[in-house]
Enzyme design. Structure first.
Site, PDB file in Angstrom:
ATOM      1  N   ARG A  33       0.833  -1.210   0.000  1.00 49.64           N
ATOM      2  CA  ARG A  33       0.000   0.000   0.000  1.00 49.64           C
ATOM      3  C   ARG A  33       0.861   1.251   0.000  1.00 49.64           C
ATOM      4  O   ARG A  33       1.765   1.402   0.831  1.00 49.64           O
ATOM      5  CB  ARG A  33      -0.904  -0.008   1.228  1.00 49.64           C
ATOM      6  CG  ARG A  33      -1.711   1.261   1.470  1.00 49.64           C
ATOM      7  CD  ARG A  33      -2.638   1.066   2.660  1.00 49.64           C
ATOM      8  NE  ARG A  33      -3.316   2.277   3.079  1.00 49.64           N
ATOM      9  CZ  ARG A  33      -3.084   2.935   4.211  1.00 49.64           C
ATOM     10  NH1 ARG A  33      -2.157   2.476   5.061  1.00 49.64           N
ATOM     11  NH2 ARG A  33      -3.753   4.019   4.521  1.00 49.64           N
ATOM     12  N   ARG A  74      -9.776  18.334   9.638  1.00 45.91           N
ATOM     13  CA  ARG A  74      -8.790  18.451  10.705  1.00 45.91           C
ATOM     14  C   ARG A  74      -8.879  19.809  11.389  1.00 45.91           C
ATOM     15  O   ARG A  74      -9.327  20.794  10.790  1.00 45.91           O
ATOM     16  CB  ARG A  74      -7.370  18.278  10.140  1.00 45.91           C
ATOM     17  CG  ARG A  74      -7.125  16.930   9.484  1.00 45.91           C
ATOM     18  CD  ARG A  74      -5.702  16.818   8.954  1.00 45.91           C
ATOM     19  NE  ARG A  74      -5.494  15.579   8.220  1.00 45.91           N
ATOM     20  CZ  ARG A  74      -5.178  14.419   8.785  1.00 45.91           C
ATOM     21  NH1 ARG A  74      -5.032  14.349  10.094  1.00 45.91           N
ATOM     22  NH2 ARG A  74      -5.014  13.336   8.052  1.00 45.91           N
ATOM     23  N   LYS A 220     -13.322   2.328   0.491  1.00 46.47           N
ATOM     24  CA  LYS A 220     -13.031   2.289   1.925  1.00 46.47           C
ATOM     25  C   LYS A 220     -14.310   2.652   2.682  1.00 46.47           C
ATOM     26  O   LYS A 220     -14.791   3.781   2.584  1.00 46.47           O
ATOM     27  CB  LYS A 220     -11.895   3.256   2.264  1.00 46.47           C
ATOM     28  CG  LYS A 220     -10.565   2.855   1.644  1.00 46.47           C
ATOM     29  CD  LYS A 220      -9.497   3.899   1.855  1.00 46.47           C
ATOM     30  CE  LYS A 220      -9.107   4.056   3.308  1.00 46.47           C
ATOM     31  NZ  LYS A 220      -8.008   5.030   3.467  1.00 46.47           N
ATOM     32  N   THR A 281      -6.817  -1.500   9.795  1.00 49.27           N
ATOM     33  CA  THR A 281      -6.685  -0.533  10.886  1.00 49.27           C
ATOM     34  C   THR A 281      -6.409  -1.184  12.242  1.00 49.27           C
ATOM     35  O   THR A 281      -7.228  -1.945  12.753  1.00 49.27           O
ATOM     36  CB  THR A 281      -7.904   0.401  11.012  1.00 49.27           C
ATOM     37  OG1 THR A 281      -8.310   0.853   9.726  1.00 49.27           O
ATOM     38  CG2 THR A 281      -7.545   1.603  11.888  1.00 49.27           C
TER      39      THR A 281
END
Length: 478
Positions: A33, A74, A220, A281
């Site tokens: 990845r 963020r 995802k 994850t």
């Protein structure tokens, strides 16, 4: 054949040499990845080249997966780099605040639409849920909140809303540039972060095609609204070529208590719709700085294997950890242990359903025969696109599946499919009567087949034609 469940290893500063990548492949990594959230284009070019050099040197086929950053929302930065928030204190998210002016009571945000999306009473989760804020007042350019769960908060941490529903589009301007980079690098898979529905996947596919790319798209699953009902989830899965259970942001949005059941449902729905699925994850996060996993991590990986995920993924463990090769090796051991359990070999996949396509019928018929006829030691699928072995790999079995193919892109791509190994095979260069003996000879040479064993072979009348599989043969080796 070695382990059936595949391993995705994320590359980063800890794994950016030819020697380390070779060790990762030998330890069991099947897919590499490239995380476009970190590093620059040259970093990703170098790593993709290293992977291909290592694979060629070791005579292996591995896939390269590019992973788009997506609209990660963020906070900005603090003047003192970090602050400690206490339960009950007031804290403001201010879209007008200078980027580096955050302090104990306020911080800037990079996603101004958060203010329009938020309502009084909403729970905002910062730093993967470690900090919880409840919205108490809304203004045109800021949100006032009260701290429900406190702790240290540092620069640029992510923001989620409990229950999801933020309006941020799946593809940012950066993602659109990274799609062009992915095309240039000829990645085998491209992961799309935070898709809301099938339309987001179709947009990504269109942009990839315009850039000249041919990667298969991975959705995802990390927004709460994507798993609110099976219709929405199925729409995203159907619009994709593969799926990733992205448990970080997903767990933050739906809550930890719901994660395990939702993970199992995503894996089940993906397999039902004939799509490969990656579980990702924090699978072995303790191995970032420890040479051994915790027992909880062992159980997590093993349970994903028993749920019949196609692949399990390592992130910071291999990208930035102290023990990247050990992490892959430990994951391989856990996979092999789980696959020895009887549960990993029993299949009821689509047992009572009708089939739609000829190649699907042949693929699933071959798997039924392999699981019920004594003496079957291997399945050989002569394939052009990899579709038939992908369909085969949806069923639980302990019989190895071999994708015989002349195309390198297909050989790399099937590296993600559970239980599928690839064999370079050029049937178009052989007389028809020589194809079956030649295919069997390869596996006899590898020690997979011996005299008296049974092998199942699938192929199409027209070699090198996609979607043309229409024949199954059961052959006794002699």
């Amino acid at each position: 054949m070695p382990k059936r469940t595949k391993i995705v290893a994320t590359l980063g500063p800890a794994t950016s040499t030819d020697a380390i990548i070779e060790q990762l492949i030998e330890a069991g990594a099947n897919v590499f990845r490239l995380n476009f959230s970190h590093g620059n284009a040259d970093d990703h070019r170098d790593r993709a080249e290293m992977v291909r050099r290592a694979a060629k040197k070791l005579n292996r086929y591995v896939a390269v997966l590019g992973d788009l950053q997506g609209p990660k929302i963020r906070i900005s930065r603090f003047a003192e780099q970090k602050v400690q928030l206490t339960v009950g204190q007031a804290f403001t998210l201010d879209a007008t605040l200078d980027t580096d002016a955050g302090d104990q009571y306020q911080v800037g945000i990079d996603y101004k639409a958060l203010i329009e999306d938020a309502s009084i009473g909403d729970i905002l989760l910062l730093d993967d849920g470690r900090i919880e804020l409840e919205v108490t007042e809304t203004f045109p350019e800021k949100l006032n909140t009260v701290v429900r769960i406190g702790g240290w908060l540092s620069n640029n941490k992510g923001i989620n809303r409990l229950g999801g529903g933020l309006s941020a589009k799946a593809l940012t301007d950066k993602d659109k540039e990274d799609i062009k980079l992915a095309s240039e690098l000829a990645v085998d898979y491209l992961a799309v972060s935070f898709p809301r529905d099938g339309a987001d996947m179709e947009e990504a596919r269109s942009l990839l095609q315009q850039a000249g790319g041919h990667a298969h798209l991975v959705a995802k699953i990390e927004r709460a609204e994507c798993v609110a009902n099976d219709d929405t989830l199925d729409g995203i899965i159907s619009a994709s070529d593969a799926v990733m259970v992205a448990r970080g942001d997903l767990a933050v949005e739906i809550g930890d208590a719901e994660l395990v059941g939702v993970q199992k449902n995503i894996i089940s729905r993906s397999r039902k719709l004939n799509k490969p699925v990656i579980t990702a994850t924090q699978m072995m996060e303790s191995m970032i700085d420890s040479p051994m996993p915790t027992r909880a991590e062992v159980s997590d990986v093993a349970n994903a294997v028993l749920d019949y995920t196609d692949a399990v993924m390592l992130s910071a463990e291999t990208a930035a950890g102290d023990f990247p090769v050990e992490a892959v090796a430990a994951m391989t051991r856990i996979i092999e242990g789980a696959e020895r359990q009887p549960l990993a070999k029993r299949s009821k996949h689509r047992l009572y359903e009708d089939f739609t396509y000829l190649d699907e019928t042949i693929a699933l018929s071959a798997m039924y025969a392999a699981n019920h006829l004594q003496g079957v030691k291997a399945i050989i699928a002569l394939t052009e696109s990899g579709s038939t072995p992908r369909l085969m790999s949806r069923l639980r079995t302990d019989v190895p599946i071999y994708a015989y193919c002349r195309r390198e892109d297909t050989q790399n791509r099937v590296a993600l499919y559970r239980g599928v190994d690839t064999v370079p095979f050029y049937a178009d260069q052989m007389p028809p009567e020589s194809i079956t003996p030649a295919a069997i000879r390869i596996l006899k040479g590898r020690g997979v087949l011996a005299e008296g064993d049974i092998v199942i072979i699938t192929r199409g009348d027209y070699l090198n034609a996609e979607g043309g599989t229409n024949t199954m043969k059961v052959v006794r080796v002699s």
